[in-house]
Design a protein around this motif. Structure first.
Motif: not given
Length: 392
Positions: A277, A283, A286, A342, A346
């Motif tokens: 990621v 990011r 978030e 998380y 994702i």
């Protein structure tokens, strides 16, 4: 020396880790499994053969056992959505089912209790059900009454079925779903009287269809939990390293204000790379938002107060420094743990639940604080013992 710095760079800038699991990789090994339990000759194998259309299922004749050991049947064969676990008949001579029961309930998600309508003597089945009920791992149960048409009189048939159903419900302690079938009648050519398919097959298929979504959703959630937790265990050592580094730098007055956020940011960047990621401002924003709208403000305020406390004479170099170390360790560990959850979602293109992230963060924070408190208590005891020895 060049290789040394290359190794350090690779450690803090890792590539995507192919060892991190995705929940869908576990699907084949954790198919919803329906466990068939019943006496010899009750019709377990016939049920599997009829529902799956698998002609390779050996069907027993009369009271002769056809399943010497537990056998699995995936259905359908190409892209299976469930698995039948066909077990040995409970009424076989010199057969102790305790070991099989333990093994089967560990890998099953629902239970099909198969009982021949004309056989009221079901003590072996009821004894097994008591053990399964006590274990508590299986909640979904369907009672399948077989060979129903062998009792010609409709009233007597209903009485016999009701008697066996009552026996099972009394042991299980609640009302259970049931279905009445007769596959033998279809095999004997009784199509004209009872339709173009085995008696009760449509009802059985409907019951199984009703059970599967529940089982599937339960399994899907559990697979996510297992895969996500397994991934974190692979990365836990790295998270601990960053937490320890943050704690060590925060022991020095003024240093932690810069070093702790930098190490935490680097940790999240490193974890993101291993999940494949891209870690950017979007990011970060978030992720911080998922931890709570006031998280950033509280974080900055408390970090600043900890740094100021370390400048207080005497107190700052002792208590203030110790508190800063403990908090920085626990907070970094909790951020890393929440970050892994998380990033797991994702990396799968899934929506991240705010409640889940906060819950994982709080649990990890509590766990880390407890470990630090235990370590501090042990250190105090060691210091006290050393002090007493010196006095002696």
């Amino acid at each position: 020396m060049q290789q040394f710095f290359k190794n350090i760079y690779q450690y803090i800038n890792p590539d995507k880790d192919p060892g991190l699991q995705a929940a869908n990789q576990l699907w084949e090994s954790s198919l919803p499994t329906l466990w068939l339990l019943g006496k010899t000759g009750a019709g377990k194998s016939t049920l599997v053969a009829t529902v799956t259309g698998n002609e390779l299922v050996e069907v027993g004749n009369g009271f002769q056992p056809c399943t010497q050991t537990a056998v699995e049947y995936s259905f359908p064969a190409d892209n299976p959505v469930l698995r039948f676990l066909d077990t040995r008949g409970l009424s076989e001579a010199d057969y102790d089912p305790a070991e099989d029961i333990s093994a089967c309930q560990a890998q099953s998600h629902a239970l099909l209790v198969v009982m021949k309508a004309e056989e009221p003597e079901q003590s072996d089945v009821l004894s097994a059900l008591k053990k399964i009920r006590k274990d508590g791992r299986i909640d979904s149960v369907l009672v399948v009454h077989t060979a129903c048409l062998s009792i010609v009189d409709p009233e007597q048939r209903l009485q016999a079925i009701r008697y066996n159903q009552d026996q099972v419900e009394k042991v299980w302690g609640t009302t259970l779903m049931s279905v009445n079938v007769d596959f033998q009648a279809y095999a004997a050519g009784m199509v004209a009287a009872h339709g173009r398919e085995p008696f009760g097959l449509s009802a059985l298929n409907q019951q199984l269809a009703d059970m599967l979504p529940i089982i599937h959703l339960m399994q899907q959630a559990q697979r996510h939990l297992d895969a996500e937790h397994s991934n974190f265990l692979k990365l836990q050592q790295e998270v601990m390293w960053y937490a320890g580094s943050a704690a060590a730098t925060d022991a020095l007055p003024g240093v932690g204000m810069v070093s702790v956020p930098a190490l935490q940011g680097k940790m999240l960047h490193s974890l993101a790379r291993q999940y494949g990621v891209e870690w950017n401002r979007k990011r970060f924003s978030e992720f911080a938002g998922l931890l709570g709208s006031s998280f950033a403000l509280k974080y900055a305020t408390k970090l600043g107060l900890r740094q100021l406390a370390k400048f207080i004479p005497v107190y700052g170099q002792t208590v203030g420094s110790a508190v800063a170390v403990a908090i920085s360790f626990a907070l970094t560990y909790a951020i890393g743990r929440a970050g892994c959850k998380y990033l797991y979602h994702i990396s799968r293109g899934e929506t991240v639940d705010e409640t889940d992230i906060r819950q994982v963060f709080e649990q990890a924070l509590k766990q880390a604080k407890s470990s630090q408190a235990g370590r501090a208590t042990a250190d105090n005891m060691d210091n006290r013992q050393d002090h007493e020895k010196n006095n002696q």
